[in-house]
Design a protein around this motif. Structure first.
Motif, PDB file in Angstrom:
ATOM      1  N   GLU A 302       0.804  -1.230   0.000  1.00 13.29           N
ATOM      2  CA  GLU A 302       0.000   0.000   0.000  1.00 13.29           C
ATOM      3  C   GLU A 302       0.829   1.268   0.000  1.00 13.29           C
ATOM      4  N   SER A 303       1.756   1.343   0.934  1.00  6.92           N
ATOM      5  CA  SER A 303       2.526   2.582   1.079  1.00  6.92           C
ATOM      6  C   SER A 303       3.766   2.606   0.199  1.00  6.92           C
ATOM      7  N   GLY A 304       4.190   1.426  -0.266  1.00 13.45           N
ATOM      8  CA  GLY A 304       5.427   1.355  -1.033  1.00 13.45           C
ATOM      9  C   GLY A 304       6.656   1.494  -0.152  1.00 13.45           C
ATOM     10  N   ARG A 305       6.442   1.496   1.140  1.00 12.00           N
ATOM     11  CA  ARG A 305       7.554   1.688   2.078  1.00 12.00           C
ATOM     12  C   ARG A 305       8.378   0.409   2.202  1.00 12.00           C
ATOM     13  N   ARG A 306       9.701   0.584   2.205  1.00  8.40           N
ATOM     14  CA  ARG A 306      10.574  -0.581   2.355  1.00  8.40           C
ATOM     15  C   ARG A 306      10.755  -0.880   3.836  1.00  8.40           C
ATOM     16  N   ILE A 307      10.474  -2.120   4.220  1.00 11.62           N
ATOM     17  CA  ILE A 307      10.551  -2.417   5.652  1.00 11.62           C
ATOM     18  C   ILE A 307      11.733  -3.316   6.011  1.00 11.62           C
ATOM     19  N   ALA A 308      12.402  -3.919   5.020  1.00  8.75           N
ATOM     20  CA  ALA A 308      13.593  -4.721   5.317  1.00  8.75           C
ATOM     21  C   ALA A 308      14.398  -4.923   4.047  1.00  8.75           C
ATOM     22  N   SER A 309      15.714  -4.918   4.156  1.00  4.18           N
ATOM     23  CA  SER A 309      16.551  -5.135   2.979  1.00  4.18           C
ATOM     24  C   SER A 309      18.037  -5.225   3.311  1.00  4.18           C
ATOM     25  N   ARG A 310      18.440  -4.726   4.460  1.00  2.00           N
ATOM     26  CA  ARG A 310      19.860  -4.580   4.751  1.00  2.00           C
ATOM     27  C   ARG A 310      20.568  -5.925   4.914  1.00  2.00           C
ATOM     28  N   THR A 311      19.946  -6.826   5.661  1.00  2.00           N
ATOM     29  CA  THR A 311      20.551  -8.150   5.870  1.00  2.00           C
ATOM     30  C   THR A 311      19.513  -9.234   5.584  1.00  2.00           C
TER      31      THR A 311
END
Length: 589
Positions: A302-311
């Motif tokens: 919905e928001s297009g917000r990234r909530i995880a990706s670093r590890t």
DNA sequence: GCCGTTTTCGGCCCGACTGTTTTCAGTCG
């Protein structure tokens, strides 16, 4: 990652033979459907069913329709087709489909760069129905006359055919790892490279590797790509974009590089490690949570917000999962186990306290007893079994007096390596009838015994099974070495009722080996899993013939992990006392 | 074709690169 047709090229596993046949047939069915232009989800259903049947731990030929439907990815239709195959030896609908698809098209799709659509196109427009036909068409520049194809297509397909012919598309783990580590070493020093790692089937440690997937984290992708395609070992550049490029090495091995931003490193590593099936499953979990998972991260839809990706840990955690070992990521139940919080405690390299199979120059090893022991002690082992070949191995086995001399030498060396005990053992030869080299009273003089098949690999299934069972029943045999005797890409597995062998091993307190040599990896992953399910112990052994072979242990551990082997079930993860007790118990002491 | 705390229909993972194309299909992973 696994490509079409690669599935089990070297694995002519003879356990439940029905499983293999079905895997091959359903996989063919999937290919033919794809060529026919069938709905892609339907194609995938057949692919999944093929894997499900091939990897099932029981002989699917023994299962009724109801039981078959219990297997994930096998539904009513597949169950009925499987029963039809078991009862009649054929599947009518598949036969019909074969009639509809021009012969040879499936072979064409094995060429990199040639999928089902182009295969159909060249067949329809040019009558091409085999690789030789295609070569001829390319030679006479007939492809470029077809709308949608051009000179460049001819060039690429020609290269694809050469590559397919030279390598059959696969290399062993050690070869792949060496190439990967060389390239990583070259890239690591560059300023633009923040992180670099191998991913794909190499990180999952499949027993053979099609091409090498490398991943780099960088803020200046073009610079990294530039450096990559210009490396000294690069023969030609197959593809080159801003973030994705492929090269062929001088030996014709393909290396793919993907460059991502440092902040999405974990998501990219997760994505490019695969397997494809594992990714499909993790993405489906994301979708259920209103999320979207790609190599760029885990996003809220919905928001297009990234909530995880670093590890990777962060990505799995945001999906509600613990981090999953790369060697488990085959969609073989690991996602479900992770969701239940029930991932098994798998054996790791650090758990191993010894190596229970190794040779010296007393037989066909290339290093002395002292050199081998020194190398083993340097690895921090608490024990090491010297298991040179017994006398019936043609030309190189030890006569009894040599055995006794070696025993004396070992006795005098005890204590030389203060933290490591030396076990005097032997690798016995299992003869045609299941007999061994020496009589029991002589066997009783050893600390530890491995028994292996080194000849007569082609006995009929019944005879081979009796042969192994008799060796297992011998109270002095502690491990069956490289149980299926396969040599990857060169020799198929022996035809044996592995279910009977595994059950007998569990019952008698005999371990089965995971031979760590990258040309063997025997037992292989799936067989390890069956062994675990049946309660048999596993010894992960290098079968070292030189000090450097001791390093192969990591390949065996990875294979064991792929077969879900726990630390508790690993013989050489136990203490010296427990290993001695394992031996004593079988001897009835 | 499979599957189901969106359950018997309508979904089914997502993106990069190439080549031949003028807006995208095919292939791959």
């Amino acid at each position: 990652m696994l490509r079409r047709g690669d599935a089990r090229r070297y694995n002519s596993a003879r356990m439940p033979r029905t499983n293999e046949r079905l895997e091959a047939l359903l996989s063919e069915w999937a290919d033919l459907l794809e060529i026919s232009g069938a709905d892609s989800f339907r194609v995938r259903a057949y692919q999944k069913a093929a894997r499900a049947a091939g990897g099932h731990s029981r002989d699917v030929g023994d299962l009724g329709e109801k039981e078959l439907r219990q297997i994930p990815s096998i539904g009513a239709h597949m169950a009925a087709r499987i029963r039809e195959f078991v009862e009649t030896g054929t599947m009518h609908d598949l036969e019909e489909l074969r009639e509809l698809v021009p012969a040879g098209l499936r072979e064409l799709t094995r060429i990199p760069g040639l999928g089902p659509k182009k295969a159909v196109l060249v067949n329809r427009e040019l009558g091409v129905a085999s690789i030789p036909d295609l070569l001829d068409a390319i030679e006479h520049q007939r492809l470029r006359a077809v709308k949608g194809l051009g000179a460049k297509t001819e060039e690429n397909l020609l290269r694809g055919i050469r590559n397919l012919r030279e390598h059959g598309g696969r290399m062993t783990l050690d070869v792949a790892l060496r190439v990967a580590e060389d390239v990583i070493e070259e890239l690591r020093g560059r300023a633009a490279v923040e992180e670099v790692a191998y991913a794909g089937s190499l990180r999952r440690m499949q027993d053979t590797i099609g091409d090498i997937d490398l991943l780099v984290a960088s803020t200046t992708a073009p610079e990294v790509t530039e450096a990559f395609v210009g490396l000294p070992g690069v023969q030609s550049v197959v593809a080159r974009g801003d973030t994705k490029s492929s090269v062929l090495t001088a030996k014709g091995l393909q290396v793919d590089l993907r460059v991502v931003a440092p902040e999405v490193w974990g998501a990219a590593l997760q994505y490019f490690t695969g397997s494809k099936a594992h990714n499909v499953k993790t993405r489906a979990i994301a979708v259920k949570k209103g999320l979207k998972l790609s190599e760029y991260g885990l996003f809220e839809v919905e928001s297009g917000r990234r909530i995880a990706s670093r590890t990777e840990e962060e990505v799995y955690a945001a999906l509600g999962l613990p981090w999953i070992l790369p060697t488990m990521r085959e969609d073989a139940g690991e996602v479900e186990a992770a969701l239940r919080g029930d991932l098994p405690d798998l054996v790791s390299l650090g758990d191993l306290r010894g190596d229970l199979h190794g040779h010296t120059d007393s037989t066909d090893g290339v290093a002395t007893l002292e050199e081998m022991l020194g190398a083993a002690a340097a690895r921090g082992y608490a024990y090491y079994a010297v298991t040179d070949h017994a006398e019936k191995l043609h030309m190189s086995g030890m006569k009894r007096e040599t055995v006794l001399e070696q025993r004396d030498r070992i006795r005098s060396l005890q204590g030389r390596f203060p933290t490591m005990a030396i076990l005097h053992g032997c690798e016995l030869n299992i003869d045609r009838d299941g007999g061994l080299d020496y009589p029991d009273e002589f066997l009783a003089g050893f600390d530890f015994l491995v028994a292996s098949i080194h000849s007569r690999f082609n006995l009929p299934r019944d005879e081979m099974t009796r042969r192994l069972l008799r060796a297992i029943e011998n109270p002095f045999v502690n491990v069956i070495g490289h149980p299926t005797t396969r040599m990857i890409g060169r020799r198929p597995e022996v035809d044996v009722d592995l279910e009977a062998v595994l059950s007998a091993a569990a019952r008698t307190g005999t371990a089965l080996e995971v031979n760590c040599h990258p040309d063997r990896l025997d037992l292989r992953d799936e067989h390890v899993r069956w062994a675990v399910e049946r309660g048999a112990a596993i010894a992960i052994s290098t079968d070292a013939h030189a000090p450097t072979h001791l390093e192969n242990m990591r390949f065996g551990v990875a294979t064991a992990q792929r077969g879900w082997l726990t630390k508790a079930r690993t013989l050489n993860a136990r203490s010296l006392r427990d290993v001695r007790e394992f031996v004593a118990r079988k001897r009835g002491k």
